[in-house]
Write a protein that holds these residues in place. Structure first.
Motif, PDB file in Angstrom:
ATOM      1  N   ASP A  44       0.866  -1.182   0.000  1.00  0.00           N
ATOM      2  CA  ASP A  44       0.000   0.000   0.000  1.00  0.00           C
ATOM      3  C   ASP A  44       0.905   1.234   0.000  1.00  0.00           C
ATOM      4  N   LEU A  45       0.583   2.193  -0.841  1.00  0.00           N
ATOM      5  CA  LEU A  45       1.481   3.346  -0.989  1.00  0.00           C
ATOM      6  C   LEU A  45       1.564   4.208   0.265  1.00  0.00           C
ATOM      7  N   VAL A  46       0.620   4.050   1.199  1.00  0.00           N
ATOM      8  CA  VAL A  46       0.778   4.762   2.465  1.00  0.00           C
ATOM      9  C   VAL A  46       1.934   4.169   3.266  1.00  0.00           C
ATOM     10  N   VAL A  47       2.195   2.898   3.032  1.00  0.00           N
ATOM     11  CA  VAL A  47       3.253   2.200   3.760  1.00  0.00           C
ATOM     12  C   VAL A  47       4.611   2.453   3.114  1.00  0.00           C
ATOM     13  N   THR A  48       4.636   2.446   1.777  1.00  0.00           N
ATOM     14  CA  THR A  48       5.922   2.556   1.088  1.00  0.00           C
ATOM     15  C   THR A  48       6.329   4.005   0.830  1.00  0.00           C
ATOM     16  N   ARG A  49       5.351   4.944   0.887  1.00  0.00           N
ATOM     17  CA  ARG A  49       5.658   6.333   0.537  1.00  0.00           C
ATOM     18  C   ARG A  49       4.995   7.366   1.438  1.00  0.00           C
ATOM     19  N   GLY A  50       4.244   6.931   2.458  1.00  0.00           N
ATOM     20  CA  GLY A  50       3.475   7.894   3.259  1.00  0.00           C
ATOM     21  C   GLY A  50       2.481   8.648   2.392  1.00  0.00           C
ATOM     22  N   ALA A 167      -2.034  20.440   3.007  1.00  0.00           N
ATOM     23  CA  ALA A 167      -2.678  19.128   2.870  1.00  0.00           C
ATOM     24  C   ALA A 167      -2.380  18.321   4.127  1.00  0.00           C
ATOM     25  N   LYS A 168      -3.364  17.583   4.601  1.00  0.00           N
ATOM     26  CA  LYS A 168      -3.185  16.781   5.820  1.00  0.00           C
ATOM     27  C   LYS A 168      -2.750  15.397   5.386  1.00  0.00           C
ATOM     28  N   THR A 169      -1.460  15.237   5.157  1.00  0.00           N
ATOM     29  CA  THR A 169      -0.962  13.981   4.590  1.00  0.00           C
ATOM     30  C   THR A 169      -0.503  13.025   5.686  1.00  0.00           C
ATOM     31  N   LEU A 170      -0.331  11.782   5.271  1.00  0.00           N
ATOM     32  CA  LEU A 170       0.197  10.767   6.186  1.00  0.00           C
ATOM     33  C   LEU A 170       1.722  10.740   6.162  1.00  0.00           C
TER      34      LEU A 170
ATOM     35  N   LEU B  45       3.057   2.953  13.218  1.00  0.00           N
ATOM     36  CA  LEU B  45       3.272   4.394  13.037  1.00  0.00           C
ATOM     37  C   LEU B  45       3.713   4.766  11.627  1.00  0.00           C
ATOM     38  N   VAL B  46       4.152   3.769  10.841  1.00  0.00           N
ATOM     39  CA  VAL B  46       4.442   4.085   9.443  1.00  0.00           C
ATOM     40  C   VAL B  46       3.145   4.343   8.687  1.00  0.00           C
ATOM     41  N   VAL B  47       2.073   3.733   9.162  1.00  0.00           N
ATOM     42  CA  VAL B  47       0.767   3.863   8.504  1.00  0.00           C
ATOM     43  C   VAL B  47       0.071   5.140   8.963  1.00  0.00           C
ATOM     44  N   THR B  48       0.169   5.452  10.253  1.00  0.00           N
ATOM     45  CA  THR B  48      -0.573   6.591  10.789  1.00  0.00           C
ATOM     46  C   THR B  48       0.203   7.895  10.686  1.00  0.00           C
ATOM     47  N   ARG B  49       1.534   7.808  10.521  1.00  0.00           N
ATOM     48  CA  ARG B  49       2.342   9.026  10.524  1.00  0.00           C
ATOM     49  C   ARG B  49       3.455   9.045   9.478  1.00  0.00           C
ATOM     50  N   GLY B  50       3.574   8.009   8.672  1.00  0.00           N
ATOM     51  CA  GLY B  50       4.720   7.945   7.759  1.00  0.00           C
ATOM     52  C   GLY B  50       6.038   7.926   8.521  1.00  0.00           C
ATOM     53  N   ASP B  51       5.974   7.380   9.740  1.00  0.00           N
ATOM     54  CA  ASP B  51       7.116   7.469  10.658  1.00  0.00           C
ATOM     55  C   ASP B  51       7.977   6.215  10.546  1.00  0.00           C
ATOM     56  N   ARG B 111      13.458  -3.849  -1.119  1.00  0.00           N
ATOM     57  CA  ARG B 111      13.177  -2.744  -0.207  1.00  0.00           C
ATOM     58  C   ARG B 111      13.365  -3.201   1.229  1.00  0.00           C
ATOM     59  N   VAL B 112      14.102  -2.419   1.982  1.00  0.00           N
ATOM     60  CA  VAL B 112      14.260  -2.656   3.420  1.00  0.00           C
ATOM     61  C   VAL B 112      13.471  -1.567   4.134  1.00  0.00           C
ATOM     62  N   MET B 113      12.442  -1.949   4.869  1.00  0.00           N
ATOM     63  CA  MET B 113      11.575  -0.990   5.549  1.00  0.00           C
ATOM     64  C   MET B 113      11.756  -1.151   7.055  1.00  0.00           C
ATOM     65  N   TYR B 114      11.768  -0.022   7.754  1.00  0.00           N
ATOM     66  CA  TYR B 114      12.080  -0.032   9.190  1.00  0.00           C
ATOM     67  C   TYR B 114      11.262   1.089   9.817  1.00  0.00           C
ATOM     68  N   THR B 115      10.235   0.738  10.583  1.00  0.00           N
ATOM     69  CA  THR B 115       9.300   1.743  11.070  1.00  0.00           C
ATOM     70  C   THR B 115       9.409   1.928  12.588  1.00  0.00           C
ATOM     71  N   ARG B 116       8.708   2.953  13.093  1.00  0.00           N
ATOM     72  CA  ARG B 116       8.715   3.164  14.545  1.00  0.00           C
ATOM     73  C   ARG B 116       7.858   2.128  15.262  1.00  0.00           C
ATOM     74  N   GLY B 117       7.193   1.271  14.501  1.00  0.00           N
ATOM     75  CA  GLY B 117       6.441   0.164  15.088  1.00  0.00           C
ATOM     76  C   GLY B 117       5.034   0.537  15.510  1.00  0.00           C
ATOM     77  N   ILE B 118       4.380  -0.415  16.117  1.00  0.00           N
ATOM     78  CA  ILE B 118       2.990  -0.222  16.538  1.00  0.00           C
ATOM     79  C   ILE B 118       2.941   0.770  17.689  1.00  0.00           C
ATOM     80  N   GLU B 119       1.966   1.690  17.643  1.00  0.00           N
ATOM     81  CA  GLU B 119       1.809   2.737  18.658  1.00  0.00           C
ATOM     82  C   GLU B 119       1.906   2.157  20.068  1.00  0.00           C
TER      83      GLU B 119
END
Lengths: 298, 298
Positions: A44-50, A167-170, B45-51, B111-119
């Motif tokens: 999902d592009l929210v995951v790969t690109r925010g 814009a209120k982006t993710l 947090l990658v989903v909710t904040r692009g973090d 792709r190597v993805m590394y997020t701040r994890g679950i809230e």
């Protein structure tokens, strides 16, 4: 009997496949799903690109506030990002469904998420999650705010729309980093300042300033979000006979004001007690009046 | 027999619970998972904040290029975002596992993805996905590039680190919007320009410029990513006796250069044929030499 070790009611997740028009397979526009199970694709592009947008709606005693303005702002963000227009009616119904499915609580946080969807699909992914709000009482009692350079001028909204200001982006990693920086300075939140010296907004809030009998906020044309809370407050204040309008303000204008607040749909109107090292006047009665407006009690 | 309607080999997903230290439950640091099933929580947090942060590694004929520099840069991004340090050894092993599990193909994107994890968890979520690279042949043949204002000065990296310039974050909505803007102008890609007039980088690439016998790129101190490709090329070019170094350059410097490229780990060295409306010299032989270096063939 429950195996849960906490008394917090479970969050509710509503998936909204019909958020950008009726689902191609003829299924319902939305349905409740398991909030504890993995629900999102790693592509999902929210995951790969925010690459997505969102709104956070507060519901108080079961009543969601400003749903219309929130969904209108979602549509505005979609337009700024070149996303398909959201079906505001379908999403509003899904918001109601999320509240109905949730245990009755005084304060609910409802997130509406709308992404560019899975790579190559072209169909936005949309979901709504409703969960018990954090305890914002200490925050609402008053906050220290650190001013932080946003690095951008107030002109970029007009001149460089690809920077997505307004814009209120993710893609909120910078907003989160700003809050961390503010906390490292002993503050609870941040206020962004443009390179031309004007104050903008908080990383997740709108600025409200009182100067005499005038209530002021940063112009949307400066590249800030159109605040749903400031919209409600301005309408109420104008009805009460006050002046309430947009105005570009310097840090000094805020520091010498008669009061300032950071507004958000879930944290409501938090009075700024200190802007960096400058103490600001606080007015608990006025803040309580704002809270009553923002929770729909007046 | 397969029910797939395409000949493209299936992508491979490796979940890496041990990316920031051994998993608390004693399980393996990584394992293959179903790439077609939902794998992520809506509260990551990658989903909710692009973090979160990422790296994209190219593998050519099964050999991943620059794994060490990519993971060193991942660690640098983690530090800039205040994320736990990644276990580079565990992640490198997971990268190898993703290639081993994938069908043999000439070009693989990892792709190597590394997020701040679950809230609320404080544990990064990490995964690796390997999939057949897009067909970049037309892009590699030469690209038109549009210059776009990045709205920020080259000084923000030093002065305002919370703006996260120089970190490879998953908050890339602006980068995606810039590519859309470039395409709307008839170009294939964009080159960001700082407010002080210096060129920076592409939204997903590093700039390389040739002026006479000197090969130049934007200084990392200006707030761009330290490019892994330009690192390889500079090392090779310096061994060949050429001058290769960082230098601040204006748009005019690039427009009057003897050649310019956008570098990326999967698209390799794409020659810029036009910078806005200015035609640039192209040197197919030199580009082929760069490609040989970047794919590990020399």
């Amino acid at each position: 009997m429950t195996s849960s070790s906490t008394d917090t009611p479970a969050p509710v997740l509503v998936l909204v496949p019909g958020a950008a028009g009726a689902p191609a397979d003829g299924s319902d526009p939305f349905h409740i799903a398991d909030a504890t199970a993995p629900q999102l694709s790693i592509t999902d592009l929210v995951v790969t690109r925010g690459d997505g947008i969102f709104e956070t709606i507060g519901a108080f005693d079961g009543t969601p506030i400003n749903v219309g303005p929130h969904l209108a702002r979602l549509a505005r963000s979609a337009s700024l990002l070149g996303l398909p227009a959201p079906d505001q009616e379908a999403i509003a119904a899904a918001v109601d469904a999320s509240i109905e499915a949730h245990a009755d609580v005084p304060e609910l946080t409802i997130r509406v998420m709308y992404t560019r969807g899975i790579e190559g699909n072209g169909v936005p992914t949309c979901w709504i999650d409703a969960h018990v709000s954090d305890d914002w009482a200490p925050y609402r009692a008053g906050i220290r705010v650190a001013t932080l350079d946003r690095g951008l001028a107030t002109t970029v909204f007009e001149e460089s729309p690809w920077l997505l200001q307004g814009a209120k982006t993710l893609s909120y990693a910078v907003n989160m980093a700003a809050v961390r920086e503010a906390k490292s300075r002993g503050a609870q939140d941040a206020l962004f300042v443009a390179t031309d010296g004007y104050v903008l907004e908080g990383p997740t809030s709108t600025l409200l300033v009182r100067r005499g009998d005038a209530y002021l906020t940063t112009p949307v044309s400066a590249g800030v979000l159109p605040g749903t809370c400031v919209g409600s407050l301005f309408e109420a204040l104008q009805k009460e006979g006050h002046e309430a309008r947009e105005q570009l303000m310097s840090v000094e204008d805020v520091a010498t004001s008669d009061g300032a607040w950071l507004l958000s749909s879930t944290r409501l109107a938090a009075p700024i007690t200190h802007l960096d090292d400058v103490e600001l006047p606080v007015d608990p009665e006025l803040t309580a009046h704002f809270e009553a407006i923002l929770t729909g009690r007046v």
